[in-house]
Design a protein around this motif. Structure first.
Motif, PDB file in Angstrom:
ATOM      1  N   GLU A   1      49.679 -23.913 -39.375  1.00 17.69           N
ATOM      2  CA  GLU A   1      48.312 -24.142 -38.918  1.00 17.69           C
ATOM      3  C   GLU A   1      48.300 -24.432 -37.429  1.00 17.69           C
TER       4      GLU A   1
ATOM      5  N   ASP B   1      48.799 -21.551 -35.326  1.00 20.86           N
ATOM      6  CA  ASP B   1      47.629 -20.689 -35.249  1.00 20.86           C
ATOM      7  C   ASP B   1      46.560 -21.303 -34.365  1.00 20.86           C
ATOM      8  N   ASP B   2      46.414 -22.557 -34.572  1.00 20.20           N
ATOM      9  CA  ASP B   2      45.319 -23.195 -33.837  1.00 20.20           C
ATOM     10  C   ASP B   2      45.701 -23.470 -32.390  1.00 20.20           C
TER      11      ASP B   2
ATOM     12  N   ARG C   1      48.305 -12.054 -42.863  1.00 24.41           N
ATOM     13  CA  ARG C   1      46.909 -12.426 -43.054  1.00 24.41           C
ATOM     14  C   ARG C   1      46.327 -11.443 -44.033  1.00 24.41           C
TER      15      ARG C   1
ATOM     16  N   LYS D   1      42.578 -25.446 -48.856  1.00 30.20           N
ATOM     17  CA  LYS D   1      43.043 -25.183 -47.499  1.00 30.20           C
ATOM     18  C   LYS D   1      43.688 -23.799 -47.392  1.00 30.20           C
TER      19      LYS D   1
ATOM     20  N   GLU E   1      41.284 -21.017 -47.986  1.00 30.65           N
ATOM     21  CA  GLU E   1      40.421 -20.841 -46.822  1.00 30.65           C
ATOM     22  C   GLU E   1      41.157 -20.010 -45.781  1.00 30.65           C
ATOM     23  N   GLU E   2      42.400 -20.344 -45.665  1.00 34.26           N
ATOM     24  CA  GLU E   2      43.184 -19.603 -44.689  1.00 34.26           C
ATOM     25  C   GLU E   2      43.335 -18.144 -45.098  1.00 34.26           C
TER      26      GLU E   2
ATOM     27  N   GLU F   1      41.144 -16.552 -46.322  1.00 30.22           N
ATOM     28  CA  GLU F   1      39.803 -15.985 -46.234  1.00 30.22           C
ATOM     29  C   GLU F   1      39.184 -15.768 -47.593  1.00 30.22           C
TER      30      GLU F   1
ATOM     31  N   LYS G   1      52.597 -22.117 -50.119  1.00 28.67           N
ATOM     32  CA  LYS G   1      51.535 -21.261 -49.624  1.00 28.67           C
ATOM     33  C   LYS G   1      51.846 -19.804 -49.920  1.00 28.67           C
TER      34      LYS G   1
END
Lengths: 162, 995
Positions: free
Chosen positions: A42, A45-46, B684, B708, B711-712, B714, B795
């Motif tokens: 994260e 990415d951020d 992605r 989470k 959401e990532e 999408e 994940k």
């Protein structure tokens, strides 16, 4: 009745907790680091530097703390009511959360509680009387809280360091 | 009846010039129309309809019935025309010319001066209102709307019914229509406006405004009550400017409440469009108090649309819809009107302008819609392209991931480069791919090498396609999927599975090459086993557990899937062979997302191999040779393929000295981590539409984690914390996927919940549990769950599950089209069986070099030769010799073919000694379609060919061009994407056949 004792236990734990440098046995780092890894991703990415670092895992961990303390409270209530089935399900519940974060000691205690709540000692493979189960659960809850406090302290330190 | 009608017609013609033409244009008058007309004429005048409005009012109420009637009568052009024209004709007929012209003149001015119009309209109404109300109405038309204009509108009106937008017919019209000849009905209608009753839309609008003004006070509304009306019910619209216009004070209110009440829709813009069609024009609203122009208040006006001017409503017609007609009519109108009265001209012109404006608006509207669609399509295309690029990127990433640990990065990337090139070449027809490659990070080599590669590749591709077309091709897709699941479970199973696949790809005939492959294969199973079993990568177990899914998926939704599955298999084999990256990646990527990612992975591995080979080897070696081979006659071509395959096979080993081996090791050790890191950053999802996912878990932690992650990814995520809510939600909403905890607390667990909602058999329900023992998993599956996501999950395992079960939402559809076009026939089962048997037989002997090809009629000697060549003949001469010998023995047709190829290769390209070995290698590789081949080389090389490897490595620079056929073949297998695959498959099949 429940909350005072719980508060006491917590306070006590906080005072007594010796934060182990090595989380082995308390926290399963493999599991936990997976979660941490995720927020590393994260962060990448951020491109958020410090502020957002581990924001995700931290949120989850802190959520867990809250949940766990809540659950402990409920457990105490259930003990007061000698509600074994409820204790069993609470144990299961907290077991799951703990497992998700790799807080294995708490997880183990909760699993036991789950079984005791069913009047079973799975390790020994025997059926317990309700009294015995309740008695064990009381002790178990105490240990469990201690383990929890240790894990919590360790995690807090981990996040504070960062 | 008829008689009257005729006269009327004549009358009409005589009076209206514009009309005659139109009339002629129309087919003829129908009896209905005539009747109506006649009725109108007869009854209209005599009719006493105190209020012109009345006649149509009733119809309005009975609107349901009206439409049909209207269609019958007014719907027809003639009738419409008639009615529309009529009034004016009648008017003219009735009125002295002078009067008419007067009216006209007034009309001309009227448009400018609303007040005048109003007064006129009223005055008209007064006198004519009774029997000759219709005339009054008619008169209006000339006045306000320019008589000529009316005709125009009428037709449109007639069209309305067709479009279904509104009721064209006015009450009167319908009435008249119903009683075709009936003087009564017609008369009734005639009274109102003989010509035309106001359209439904206008009536509604008028009524609405009247109601509104009644509520809040007409004067106020009309005078200046603009702002205040908002307080009042219905206050969002009202009359403005003294009743000559109407104002939409509150668009929101009007849209949300007013429109639905009156028009049963809530689309303001369509309302405005409607207004436009009726010739309303939007005027700037000037605040009466401040004198400011208010943009957010809409004011419309129409000369005939005024407070209290019901009669004039009839004159409000829909504009001509047909664009072509418009102009003509306009012209028609124009000339007559112009001739008639100068004053009217202005009015007519303005009317025409309005009409044209409206038409333009309509066109713009349509254009906008088209553009929207186009945009949508573009977006889709873009997403597809993106997906491709992403996949390649993933491949590259996957390849690179292991790299860092090994330090073999550069090499890998080089391989990748080559793969890219090949890929590019193969796909050349598709510009996107170029982009992709260009986009992919890394590889300076790529561009440089590309030209040469392209050539060879193209040749190869062409070759493949031609051959394959001819040969009976098989699509393994269906058969293979089942085979899959087995592979992972047991080492041997793996071997056999590979064998099957190999058999399929190579099928009986490819022996020579296959044989080599086979040997290699022997070792593979073990490694593979280790990987599969040893490393519990979240998904593995599940995947294997649920082979049914694969099949299901195949058959069910995606037409593409068949192709893909076969590809996947191939890829899988390839991957396994490659071992290094393969397993780890494979598990994660392939399993989860059966299609896209998997392919990508394979591709990567392939690429890496090819590239490594190219690096290590002489660049010159293959390109020309492969080309020649390809160009050659079918017989030759076949061998060439083999060569190429072989080369591919060989290459990996060579590379393996440093790379592949490392890869393998790496993979074995930490496939998961590498992959994970990689993927997390690179992968992605690309959904066609955001998947809707329900998460049911009583653990807050998991809910958080999942939402989470999702959401990532999408996804649109909803979470519930108990089974009851989960079932409720699933009953209410259709989800694309459900992630369901198993133990949900006391009342209902995941299994039960699943059973409850299993009336919906399509939604994938994934159980999340930490209890993933086989029996438990079984029970989950039996309760209707589709898969298991083992807690604690990562994940990536989650992503894998999503990819696997939401394949239908992934934006990869475009790729589907290519394979289909090739139309491969299904793979015969027998081949697979045979191949499996062979493989199994070979697996039995695990020691030393076995002559695998023996199974394919190869002699040991021949085998040895080939093997040597392939493995590591360092000098081209040697290789050549060996080949020659091999050929001399004449052991196998393959050999000869190979020889031919080899020769061509050597002649064409190989400058140095290295080339010879390469060519030999290629020959062997040929059968490679199967993963086993790949695997074998990897493992074997370290042992046997270190020296050789070293040699090859010393020539890293040449790499670029070397790949040629081998690469092609490999690539084809791997590239799940498109025809490439098919082509490869076909090539392989063809090879089989030829053998």
């Amino acid at each position: 009745m429940a909350s005072p004792s719980k508060a006491k236990a917590t306070a006590q734990a906080n005072d007594d907790v010796v934060i182990p440098s090595d989380p082995t046995g308390i926290i399963d780092m493999e599991t936990f680091s997976q979660i941490r890894e995720m927020d590393e991703v994260e962060d990448d990415d951020d491109e958020s530097a410090d502020g957002g670092a581990h924001a995700f895992s931290k949120g989850i961990v802190w959520g867990y703390f809250e949940q766990a303390e809540n659950t402990f409270k409920q457990m105490e209530d259930a003990i007061a009511e000698a509600d074994l089935p409820k204790l069993s399900s609470l144990g299961h519940f907290l077991k799951g959360s703990s497992a998700a974060l790799g807080i294995v000691k708490v997880q183990a205690s909760c699993e036991k509680m789950q079984h005791y709540g069913n009047c079973r000692d799975e390790e020994a493979g025997e059926t317990l009387s309700e009294e015995e189960a309740l008695r064990r659960i009381k002790g178990l809850l105490r240990d469990c809280k201690t383990d929890y406090e240790v894990a919590k302290a360790w995690m807090k330190r981990l996040y504070e360091e960062e | 009846m008829p008689p009257p009608s005729i006269p009327s017609q004549q009358q009409y013609d005589a009076n209206l010039y514009s009309f005659p033409r139109e009339q002629n244009g129309w087919p003829t008058t129908s009896s209905d129309a005539e009747g109506a007309v006649a009725g109108y004429f007869l009854g209209g005048p005599s009719r006493t309809g105190g209020d012109p409005y009345q006649p149509y009012a009733p119809p309005q109420r009975s609107s349901p019935i009206d439409p049909s009637v209207a269609r019958q009568t007014l719907g027809r052009p003639q009738s419409g025309r008639w009615s529309s024209v009529y009034p004016s004709a009648a008017t003219r007929a009735l009125q002295p010319p002078g009067a008419r012209s007067d009216n006209r003149g007034v009309g001309g001015g009227a448009q400018v001066k609303m007040e005048d119009l109003v007064s006129q309209a009223r005055s008209r109404q007064g006198p004519v209102g009774k029997p000759s109300a219709s005339p009054g109405g008619l008169i209006n038309m000339p006045l306000n709307m320019p008589g000529p204009g009316q005709p125009d509108r009428k037709p449109q009106k007639a069209e309305m019914p067709q479009s279904g937008t509104e009721l064209p017919g006015s009450g009167a019209g319908s009435a008249g229509g119903t009683s075709t000849a009936g003087g009564d009905g017609v008369a009734a209608g005639g009274a109102s406006g003989g010509t035309s009753v106001p359209s439904e839309f206008i009536k509604k609008l008028y009524k609405m405004l009247e109601k509104g003004s009644a509520t809040c006070g007409k004067g106020r509304a009309a005078a200046g009550g603009h702002g205040k009306e908002e307080d009042v019910k219905r206050g969002w619209v009202g009359w403005g400017r003294g009743g000559t216009s109407f104002v939409v004070w509150d668009i929101n209110g009007f849209t949300t409440k007013g429109l639905p009440q009156t028009f049963r829709h809530s689309n303001f813009s369509s309302f405005v469009r409607q207004l436009n069609k009726y010739g309303f024009s939007k005027i700037k609203h000037v605040d009466e108090d401040t004198g400011q122009i208010k943009a957010n208040i809409w004011e419309f006006q129409h000369p005939n649309f005024q407070a209290g001017g019901k009669a004039a409503l009839c004159a409000i017609k829909r504009n001509a819809v047909a664009p072509k007609k418009g102009p003509t009519q306009a012209d028609t109108e124009k000339s007559p009107s112009g001739a008639r009265t100068g004053g009217a001209l202005a009015a007519e012109d303005s009317m025409r302008l309005v009409e044209l404006e409206n038409r333009v608006l309509g066109l713009e509207d349509r254009c906008a819609r088209t553009m929207d669609k186009l945009r949508e399509l573009r977006i889709r295309e873009a997403s597809a392209t993106l997906l491709f690029r992403e996949m390649i990127g993933i491949l590259a990433a996957t390849e690179r991931a292991p790299g860092p640990s090994m330090g073999a990065n550069d090499e890998l990337s080089a391989r990748m480069m080559e793969l890219y090139q090949l890929y590019d070449q193969l796909i050349q027809p598709n510009p996107n791919y170029y982009h992709m490659q260009g986009a992919t990070p890394s590889q300076p080599m790529y561009t440089a090498q590309r030209p040469g590669m392209a050539k060879s590749l193209q040749g190869g591709a062409a070759y493949f396609s031609s051959q394959f077309d001819g040969s009976g091709s098989r699509t393994s897709g269906e058969v293979l999927p089942p085979a899959w699941p087995k592979i992972p479970r047991q080492g041997q199973a793996v071997g056999s599975g590979i064998g099957c696949q190999v058999g399929r790809d190579i099928s009986g005939s490819t022996r020579g090459g296959v044989g080599d492959m086979m040997e290699d294969i022997i070792e593979l199973p073990e490694t593979q086993q280790m990987r599969y079993n040893g490393e519990p990568i979240g998904m593995n177990t599940m995947f294997f557990e649920t082979p049914a899914w694969l099949t299901e998926g195949t058959t069910a939704t995606l037409p593409v899937y068949h192709c893909k599955s076969s590809h996947v298999t191939t890829e899988r084999l390839m991957v396994e062979a490659l071992a290094g990256q393969a397993v780890g990646q494979f598990d994660e990527m392939q399993n989860p997302r059966d299609t896209g990612p998997t392919q990508t992975t394979t591709f990567d591995s392939m690429t890496s191999i090819a590239s490594s080979r190219s690096q290590n080897r002489n660049g010159g070696f293959s390109t020309a040779g492969s080309n020649a081979a390809m160009a050659g006659p079918p017989g030759l071509a076949m061998p060439s393929i083999q060569q190429s395959l072989f080369g591919a096979m060989i290459y990996p080993p060579e590379a393996s000295g440093s790379t592949s081996r490392d890869l393998a090791d790496r993979e074995g050790r930490n496939p998961v981590e590498n992959v994970q890191l990689r993927r997390s950053t690179t992968i992605r999802p690309h959904w066609n539409k955001a998947p809707r996912i329900l998460v049911a878990d009583d653990q807050l932690v998991y809910r958080q984690l999942l939402s989470k992650f999702l959401e990532e990814f999408e996804c649109i995520t909803e979470t519930v914390d108990n089974g009851q809510d989960a079932t409720d939600k699933m009953n209410r909403t259709k989800y694309d996927l459900v992630l369901m905890d198993i133990f949900f607390g006391p009342s209902i667990d995941g299994r039960k919940a699943t059973r409850i909602v299993r009336f919906d058999k399509l939604t994938p329900i994934i159980s999340m549990t930490s209890h993933a023992q086989p029996q438990e998993v079984n029970s989950y599956l039996q309760s209707g769950m589709n898969d298991v996501l083992v807690k604690p999950f990562t994940k990536h395992s989650l992503f894998g599950i999503l990819g696997k079960h939401l394949i239908n939402l992934e934006a990869i559809q475009p790729s589907a089209e290519v394979p289909r076009s090739l139309g491969l026939s299904p793979l015969p089962n027998q081949d697979i069986v045979d191949a499996g048997a062979i493989e199994a037989a070979q697996l039995i002997n695990k020691d030393g070099l076995r002559n695998r090809p023996a199974a394919m009629d190869w002699s040991d000697e021949a085998y040895q030769l080939v093997f040597q060549v392939s493995v590591g003949m360092e000098e081209s001469a040697d290789a050549d010799d060996s080949l020659q010998r091999l050929l001399a023995t004449g052991i196998s047709p393959d050999a000869s073919a190979m020889q031919a190829n080899d020769k061509s290769i050597n002649d064409a390209q190989l400058p140095g000694g290295g080339g010879g070995s390469v060519s030999g290698a290629q020959i062997q590789v040929l059968p490679s379609g199967s993963s086993s081949l790949y695997n074998a080389p990897i493992h074997r090389l370290p042992t046997h060919q270190q020296g050789h490897l070293g040699h090859q490595q010393s020539q890293p620079q040449t790499a670029g061009s070397a790949t040629a056929m081998g690469t092609n073949v490999l690539f084809g297998d791997n590239s799940g994407f498109t025809r490439t695959r098919v082509g490869v498959k076909r090539a392989l099949e063809a090879a089989e056949d030829s053998w």
